[in-house]
Write an enzyme that holds these catalytic residues in place. Structure first.
Site, PDB file in Angstrom:
ATOM      1  N   HIS A 109      -2.749   3.587  -0.568  1.00  0.00           N
ATOM      2  CA  HIS A 109      -1.792   4.556  -1.103  1.00  0.00           C
ATOM      3  C   HIS A 109      -1.723   5.834  -0.269  1.00  0.00           C
ATOM      4  CE1 HIS A 109      -5.456   6.182  -3.147  1.00  0.00           C
ATOM      5  NE2 HIS A 109      -4.836   7.341  -2.947  1.00  0.00           N
ATOM      6  N   SER A 111      -9.219  10.627  -1.083  1.00  0.00           N
ATOM      7  CA  SER A 111      -8.923   9.198  -1.041  1.00  0.00           C
ATOM      8  C   SER A 111      -9.100   8.636   0.365  1.00  0.00           C
ATOM      9  CB  SER A 111      -7.483   8.946  -1.507  1.00  0.00           C
ATOM     10  OG  SER A 111      -7.332   9.266  -2.862  1.00  0.00           O
ATOM     11  N   ASP A 139      -5.914  -1.766  -2.394  1.00  0.00           N
ATOM     12  CA  ASP A 139      -5.811  -0.340  -2.054  1.00  0.00           C
ATOM     13  C   ASP A 139      -6.612  -0.024  -0.784  1.00  0.00           C
ATOM     14  OD1 ASP A 139      -4.890   2.224  -2.243  1.00  0.00           O
ATOM     15  OD2 ASP A 139      -6.346   2.869  -3.742  1.00  0.00           O
TER      16      ASP A 139
END
Length: 273
Positions: free
Chosen positions: A117, A253, A148
């Site tokens: 993402h 992230s 992911d």
């Protein structure tokens, strides 16, 4: 080795000792004032030396973990499947990634791992070093939304700059990366070598200590947070998920999560699914 707090609590004549034997009252009584002062001075120097070595060891361990971590600066354009002819405005975002060895490519044996993402719909991806102003362009080589996960490749035009900035050497002109020891003048003579992170072959256990490294939004410097594993579960898509209580914010992230041995046991994601 005593911690800095513990060693600072001891007085100058005791608490932490070197290999010298502790002198009893009778021996101290026969020593001259000059000899006693010299002994106390030697003990002080031993304490200071121990403190410096302890701090140096911590700094070296932290540097070896954070040096392969990069900040990703992404420019992306969201797609409209209902109106594919309409181009949406570009969006700037940031995330984290880390370097790994990639033996399948002899020309560029290094890749960057991050979250899918972070680089989804990306038009440009740039990676900035955690230890300096080195910036290189990247290409999304592989991406999996269910997992992911994404794999980035340094662009061919920036490969030589990457090797120079991250202290790699290009051997025999064929592009193969070899470790190179480069002395940074700002590191007080310590060698700064970028070492690839080691991926753990096992799972962390509940209540095990973990460390998250990344570039959360709101600052430019790298951030380190610590916590414990609070849950290990499988989501609705049968993907293993590990929940931790360490602070993870937008920008973290894609960053590595280390276990107590310094191995990567997971990749941080700033949201739960």
């Amino acid at each position: 080795i005593m911690s800095d707090e513990e060693s600072s609590q001891g007085d100058d004549t005791g608490g932490m000792f070197t290999t010298d034997a502790i002198l009893n009252d009778e021996v101290e009584a026969t020593m001259s004032d000059a000899a006693t002062a010299a002994l106390l001075q030697a003990r002080k120097r031993a304490k200071l030396s121990s403190k410096r070595s302890t701090k140096s060891g911590r700094s070296s361990s932290s540097s070896s973990r954070t040096r392969p971590v990069v900040k990703l600066m992404v420019t992306s354009v969201s797609r409209s499947y209902s109106e594919p002819w309409r181009r949406k405005p570009q969006r700037e975002s940031s995330g984290t990634g880390f370097l790994i060895s990639w033996g399948e490519d002899t020309q560029q044996p290094i890749r960057i791992i991050t979250n899918a993402h972070v680089v989804r719909n990306a038009t440009t991806v740039r990676a900035r070093a955690s230890f300096g102003p080195h910036v290189v362009s990247c290409q999304v080589e592989w991406l999996s939304l269910p997992l992911d996960l994404a794999l980035l490749r340094i662009t061919q035009g920036d490969w030589n700059d990457f090797c120079k900035g991250w202290s790699f050497d290009v051997a025999n002109g064929d592009g193969a990366a070899v470790m190179k020891s480069v002395t940074d003048p700002a590191s007080n003579g310590n060698n700064n070598v970028t070492k690839m992170l080691t991926l753990s072959t096992g799972l962390p256990k509940l209540d095990e200590n973990v460390t998250c490294v990344g570039f959360p939004q709101g600052g430019t410097q790298i951030s380190v947070t610590r916590g414990v594993v609070s849950r290990i579960d499988v989501d609705s898509q049968y993907v293993l998920r590990i929940q931790i209580d360490a602070a993870i914010n937008p920008g973290n992230s894609g960053g590595p999560v280390f276990d107590e041995q310094g191995q990567v046991v997971g990749i941080a994601s700033s949201h739960l699914r």
